[in-house]
Design an enzyme around this catalytic site. Structure first.
Site, PDB file in Angstrom:
ATOM      1  CE  LYS A  31      -4.117  -1.732   0.326  1.00 45.79           C
ATOM      2  NZ  LYS A  31      -5.247  -1.651  -0.927  1.00 45.79           N
TER       3      LYS A  31
ATOM      4  CE  LYS B 218     -10.169  -5.496  -4.433  1.00 43.40           C
ATOM      5  NZ  LYS B 218      -9.723  -4.341  -3.296  1.00 43.40           N
TER       6      LYS B 218
ATOM      7  CG  ASP C 178      -3.821  -0.939  -4.112  1.00 39.14           C
ATOM      8  OD1 ASP C 178      -4.199  -0.005  -4.821  1.00 39.14           O
ATOM      9  OD2 ASP C 178      -4.722  -1.738  -3.388  1.00 39.14           O
TER      10      ASP C 178
ATOM     11  CD  GLU D 235      -4.650  -3.361  -6.852  1.00 38.57           C
ATOM     12  OE1 GLU D 235      -5.948  -3.190  -6.089  1.00 38.57           O
ATOM     13  OE2 GLU D 235      -3.851  -4.123  -6.761  1.00 38.57           O
TER      14      GLU D 235
ATOM     15  CG  ASP E   4      -9.397  -2.419  -6.956  1.00 37.56           C
ATOM     16  OD1 ASP E   4     -10.568  -2.925  -7.355  1.00 37.56           O
ATOM     17  OD2 ASP E   4      -9.024  -2.363  -5.894  1.00 37.56           O
TER      18      ASP E   4
END
Length: 322
Positions: free
Chosen positions: A108, A211, A136, A163, A187
């Site tokens: 992250k 997801k 991400d 991401e 995403d």
């Protein structure tokens, strides 16, 4: 799929509050509503800030798993990445220890209140142990910030991908043109978009992060994966053991799976409704996980939170099949 009655869904609902080891997405307790359906367990865990039009897809996914069931698996093991929250660089080894054998790590970055230097230090700490790294940003950078940050983050080595570095499809497409050496994964531009295929049409990404819950279920995810025309990574939405099992089944049903998936997040919980077997040699075995009744009782959310989730289920249910 014909919808079950709302009363039946509510009768089968278990609302739990899972304590977390570290702050993730700004929370330290993860609330989810689990459905003990006739075909299996489903999970409704749309984050509280999501309004009913968006959260209703998460309910559709829970009903699919609980009442319709899941597709057959094409593989028995899923390669998973280590997931490194926005922790201090000194804490990275402790986090990575929860993912034994992982060959890929997702880190992250662009956390509010943190600096690029902190991101660089965190990535370097991961690189010291794992060769393949992806970052991400959750759409946290502007286009110019993304160019600057990703240039800095790739000075010591390549990234498998970045991401959702920027929030919009247009920014992703321009960033991809300006930094051709950094693959871009989408995403939020897929799961929170009215048209999940727009990112592909705009040539704004190289990889699709999918997801189950935000896309409305495994069947919907598999249809998008077939149509989107790029490699797919299946990832958790900070799921309980129930959701992880559903994500594993989705990953196992894909015809082709080239990248490690973000399904090894169970270690972020201090307690869960079921035991997910540990990551072994960087892989998780494909399985569904049935909640332990004793844990459902111990982890049950307070009565006011259960009422909140029941009302939320009703609000989202009213939007299904419209």
């Amino acid at each position: 799929m014909e919808l079950p009655g709302l009363d039946d869904v509510l009768d089968r609902l278990h609302v739990v509050a899972l304590p977390m080891r570290v702050r993730f997405r700004g929370i330290t307790t993860r609330e989810v509503a689990l459905i003990d359906g006739p075909a299996g367990w489903g999970e409704f865990g749309a984050f509280p800030e999501y309004q009913a039009p968006e959260a209703s897809a998460w309910l559709a996914a829970a009903i699919e798993a609980g009442y319709r069931g899941l597709p057959a698996a094409r593989r028995s093991l899923i390669s998973v990445n280590a997931t490194v929250p926005a922790v201090a660089a000194a804490d990275v080894p402790e986090v990575l220890a929860r993912f034994p054998g992982a060959q890929t790590a997702k880190i992250k970055v662009a956390e509010p209140g943190q600096t690029l230097d902190e991101d660089i230090a965190r990535v370097q700490a991961v690189r010291a142990q794992i060769r393949t790294v992806r970052v991400d940003a959750n759409g946290g950078w502007t286009l110019e910030q993304a160019v600057h940050a990703l240039t800095a983050l790739t000075r010591d080595g390549a990234l498998e991908y970045a991401e959702q570095p920027c929030a919009t499809v247009e920014e992703l497409a321009e960033l991809r043109r300006r930094l051709p050496g950094v693959p871009i994964a989408a995403d939020e531009s897929i799961r929170r978009a009215s048209d999940p295929l727009r990112v592909a049409q705009a040539q704004a990404a190289d990889i699709a992060v999918l997801k189950v819950a935000p896309l409305g279920g495994v069947a919907a995810l598999l249809e998008i994966a077939e149509r989107i025309g790029m490699p797919v990574v299946i990832s958790s939405a900070l799921d309980s053991a129930v959701g992880i099992g559903i994500g594993l089944r989705a990953a196992a049903a894909l015809p082709v799976l080239e990248h490690a998936c973000g399904l090894g997040t169970g270690g972020f919980f201090l307690d869960d409704v079921a035991d997910v077997p540990p990551v072994v040699d960087g892989h998780l075995a494909v399985a569904s996980f049935t909640p332990d009744p004793a844990r459902l009782a111990t982890l049950a959310a307070p009565a006011d939170r259960r009422d909140w989730w029941q009302h939320r289920v009703a609000d989202c249910y009213a939007l299904l099949n419209r």
